[in-house]
Motif scaffolding. Structure first.
Motif, PDB file in Angstrom:
ATOM      1  N   LEU A   1       0.801  -1.227   0.000  1.00  0.00           N
ATOM      2  CA  LEU A   1       0.000   0.000   0.000  1.00  0.00           C
ATOM      3  C   LEU A   1       0.834   1.278   0.000  1.00  0.00           C
ATOM      4  O   LEU A   1       0.345   2.332  -0.395  1.00  0.00           O
ATOM      5  CB  LEU A   1      -0.940   0.010   1.218  1.00  0.00           C
ATOM      6  N   ARG A   2       2.073   1.200   0.489  1.00  0.00           N
ATOM      7  CA  ARG A   2       2.941   2.373   0.619  1.00  0.00           C
ATOM      8  C   ARG A   2       2.198   3.548   1.278  1.00  0.00           C
ATOM      9  O   ARG A   2       2.054   4.627   0.692  1.00  0.00           O
ATOM     10  CB  ARG A   2       3.482   2.793  -0.746  1.00  0.00           C
ATOM     11  N   PRO A   3       1.729   3.361   2.513  1.00  0.00           N
ATOM     12  CA  PRO A   3       0.983   4.434   3.193  1.00  0.00           C
ATOM     13  C   PRO A   3       1.885   5.595   3.573  1.00  0.00           C
ATOM     14  O   PRO A   3       3.112   5.451   3.656  1.00  0.00           O
ATOM     15  CB  PRO A   3       0.446   3.731   4.442  1.00  0.00           C
ATOM     16  N   ASP A   4       1.272   6.750   3.812  1.00  0.00           N
ATOM     17  CA  ASP A   4       2.025   7.928   4.257  1.00  0.00           C
ATOM     18  C   ASP A   4       2.459   7.792   5.714  1.00  0.00           C
ATOM     19  O   ASP A   4       3.493   8.331   6.101  1.00  0.00           O
ATOM     20  CB  ASP A   4       1.177   9.190   4.096  1.00  0.00           C
ATOM     21  N   VAL A   5       1.642   7.088   6.537  1.00  0.00           N
ATOM     22  CA  VAL A   5       1.940   6.883   7.961  1.00  0.00           C
ATOM     23  C   VAL A   5       1.491   5.470   8.335  1.00  0.00           C
ATOM     24  O   VAL A   5       0.472   4.978   7.841  1.00  0.00           O
ATOM     25  CB  VAL A   5       1.216   7.914   8.854  1.00  0.00           C
ATOM     26  N   ILE A   6       2.250   4.841   9.225  1.00  0.00           N
ATOM     27  CA  ILE A   6       1.870   3.545   9.785  1.00  0.00           C
ATOM     28  C   ILE A   6       1.753   3.700  11.292  1.00  0.00           C
ATOM     29  O   ILE A   6       2.664   4.232  11.936  1.00  0.00           O
ATOM     30  CB  ILE A   6       2.925   2.472   9.463  1.00  0.00           C
ATOM     31  N   THR A   7       0.630   3.278  11.876  1.00  0.00           N
ATOM     32  CA  THR A   7       0.527   3.210  13.337  1.00  0.00           C
ATOM     33  C   THR A   7       0.819   1.778  13.744  1.00  0.00           C
ATOM     34  O   THR A   7       0.376   0.831  13.102  1.00  0.00           O
ATOM     35  CB  THR A   7      -0.865   3.640  13.844  1.00  0.00           C
ATOM     36  N   MET A   8       1.573   1.619  14.818  1.00  0.00           N
ATOM     37  CA  MET A   8       2.105   0.292  15.152  1.00  0.00           C
ATOM     38  C   MET A   8       1.962  -0.010  16.638  1.00  0.00           C
ATOM     39  O   MET A   8       2.354   0.805  17.491  1.00  0.00           O
ATOM     40  CB  MET A   8       3.587   0.228  14.771  1.00  0.00           C
ATOM     41  N   ASP A   9       1.411  -1.172  16.944  1.00  0.00           N
ATOM     42  CA  ASP A   9       1.391  -1.687  18.304  1.00  0.00           C
ATOM     43  C   ASP A   9       2.681  -2.453  18.543  1.00  0.00           C
ATOM     44  O   ASP A   9       3.411  -2.781  17.597  1.00  0.00           O
ATOM     45  CB  ASP A   9       0.170  -2.597  18.488  1.00  0.00           C
ATOM     46  N   TYR A  10       2.973  -2.780  19.800  1.00  0.00           N
ATOM     47  CA  TYR A  10       4.178  -3.560  20.086  1.00  0.00           C
ATOM     48  C   TYR A  10       3.872  -5.050  20.223  1.00  0.00           C
ATOM     49  O   TYR A  10       4.397  -5.883  19.489  1.00  0.00           O
ATOM     50  CB  TYR A  10       4.868  -3.065  21.354  1.00  0.00           C
ATOM     51  N   GLU A  11       2.998  -5.393  21.185  1.00  0.00           N
ATOM     52  CA  GLU A  11       2.729  -6.801  21.464  1.00  0.00           C
ATOM     53  C   GLU A  11       1.728  -7.353  20.467  1.00  0.00           C
ATOM     54  O   GLU A  11       0.540  -7.038  20.510  1.00  0.00           O
ATOM     55  CB  GLU A  11       2.203  -6.962  22.899  1.00  0.00           C
ATOM     56  N   MET A  12       2.225  -8.191  19.543  1.00  0.00           N
ATOM     57  CA  MET A  12       1.379  -8.810  18.526  1.00  0.00           C
ATOM     58  C   MET A  12       1.896 -10.210  18.228  1.00  0.00           C
ATOM     59  O   MET A  12       3.087 -10.487  18.405  1.00  0.00           O
ATOM     60  CB  MET A  12       1.389  -7.976  17.234  1.00  0.00           C
ATOM     61  N   PRO A  13       1.021 -11.095  17.784  1.00  0.00           N
ATOM     62  CA  PRO A  13       1.482 -12.433  17.402  1.00  0.00           C
ATOM     63  C   PRO A  13       2.260 -12.404  16.088  1.00  0.00           C
ATOM     64  O   PRO A  13       2.241 -11.399  15.376  1.00  0.00           O
ATOM     65  CB  PRO A  13       0.162 -13.206  17.244  1.00  0.00           C
TER      66      PRO A  13
END
Length: 378
Positions: free
Chosen positions: A47-59
């Motif tokens: 997708l090449r987004p302008d911004v990515i929001t990211m969580d830490y704890e994920m499987p």
């Protein structure tokens, strides 16, 4: 023009809530959502987004590993969501070192008192992060990686109107940078104290500057980083482990001494007093009338009053204009000001404000600031 966002979080409720808030803003659109880090990396490439929001704890893959892969394969500005705990601070600092631009508390109640304020804060932070430069696109030694246009936009977003200060435009539409001072070098001199102020991008910038200093660095340092109170102890501890100088969070009554860097505690204000030629720290409650707690202006203003003409002030990467008025006071007292240059800044807001006001004696790339301190402070 619309900013495209990819949301990466294993909580379906959080993905849904964040998507609703961002899509309601009008100039932000969530173009994809991922439930783990591996899926997040794959969608970032697609997708090449302008911004990515990211969580830490994920499987499958956690947030830090995902950020590292994104920075290698398809660099994009990443906003981390974290818990406001000591452990959350350590994880967030690891994410920033991996390449994330900024962070916000994951608990929305920690961000805002009501829904309208929450939407405003999230919108402004997303737009600010969209204007930043991914890690692989900063610095002379870093490779430049081209980015495809987002599927939802053919251009980068124009700056949001921010009451704090005029912001620079995005990379593709950014106007010509302001004329910067000639690269003259201020002669080596004795300073009673070195003050460094920063915000977005500051944790890594401060680390890069301070690791260059020898254990016997001849001046005391005071550091102001915009950061929550639960984060500054972990940040000071991290810097202390990495640096040859001593670094710790400042406490009320601390005495300034050479080779010691004192970090302003988050949520409070740090002022420096002159007691018979000896610098002493005063820690005051955070004033609700001030946007920043700690504030660079507050600390630098106290340095201008306590050690007129005997202070070196340095402004590093960050959003807003905090530090400009403090630098003006220091400059009027005869002190020296350095600011980070645009190319190596994550966000060229705070150093731009100082440079545009004609307050910078030197405008330096980040990698040169530490060595200049070693050769320029006696």
């Amino acid at each position: 023009m619309t900013v495209s966002v990819l949301v990466v979080d294993d909580s379906g409720f959080f993905r849904k809530r964040l998507t609703e808030i961002l899509n309601a803003s009008g100039n932000i659109r969530v173009v994809g959502a991922a439930s783990n880090g591996r899926e997040g990396v794959e969608l970032a490439e697609k997708l090449r987004p302008d911004v990515i929001t990211m969580d830490y704890e994920m499987p499958v893959m956690n947030g830090i590993a995902a950020v590292k892969e994104i920075m290698q394969r398809c660099p994009a500005p990443v906003l981390m969501f974290s818990s406001l705990t000591y452990e959350g601070a350590r994880v967030t600092l690891d994410a920033l070192e991996a390449g994330a631009v900024d962070f916000l508390p994951k608990n929305f109640e920690d961000i805002a008192r009501d829904g309208s304020e929450l939407q405003r804060i999230l919108r402004e932070r997303i737009l600010d992060v969209a204007r930043s430069q991914p890690r692989a696109e900063r610095g002379a030694a870093a490779p430049t990686v081209g980015r495809k246009p987002s599927p939802t936009t053919t251009d980068r977003p124009a700056p949001a109107r921010d009451a704090r200060q005029p912001q620079p435009d995005s990379r593709s539409t950014r106007p010509e940078p302001p004329a910067r001072p000639a690269r003259r070098r201020t002669p080596s001199r004795h300073y009673n104290v070195v003050g460094i102020g920063t915000s977005t991008g500051g944790p890594i910038a401060l680390q890069k500057v301070l690791v260059d200093l020898p254990a016997n660095f001849p001046a005391p340092l005071v550091l102001v980083q915009h950061m929550p109170g639960s984060f500054t102890p972990a940040f000071a501890e991290r810097l202390n482990k990495l640096c040859r100088i001593q670094v710790r969070q400042a406490e009320d009554g601390d005495m300034l001494r050479p080779g010691l860097a004192l970090l302003a505690p988050g949520g409070k204000q740090m002022m420096i007093e002159n007691r018979g030629g000896q610098g002493r720290v005063r820690i005051l409650p955070g004033d609700e009338r001030l946007n920043y707690k700690p504030s660079v202006d507050v600390t630098f203003g106290s340095l201008a009053r306590s050690f007129p003409g005997k202070t070196l002030g340095i402004i590093l990467t960050g959003m807003g204009a905090d530090g400009k008025e403090g630098c003006r006071m220091m400059k009027q007292s005869g002190s020296v000001i350095w600011s980070q240059d645009e190319k190596t800044s994550v966000i060229y807001g705070m150093p731009m404000a100082v440079a545009k006001a004609g307050l910078s004696d030197e405008v330096l790339p980040l990698d040169e600031i530490g060595p200049r301190l070693v050769e320029g402070v006696s």
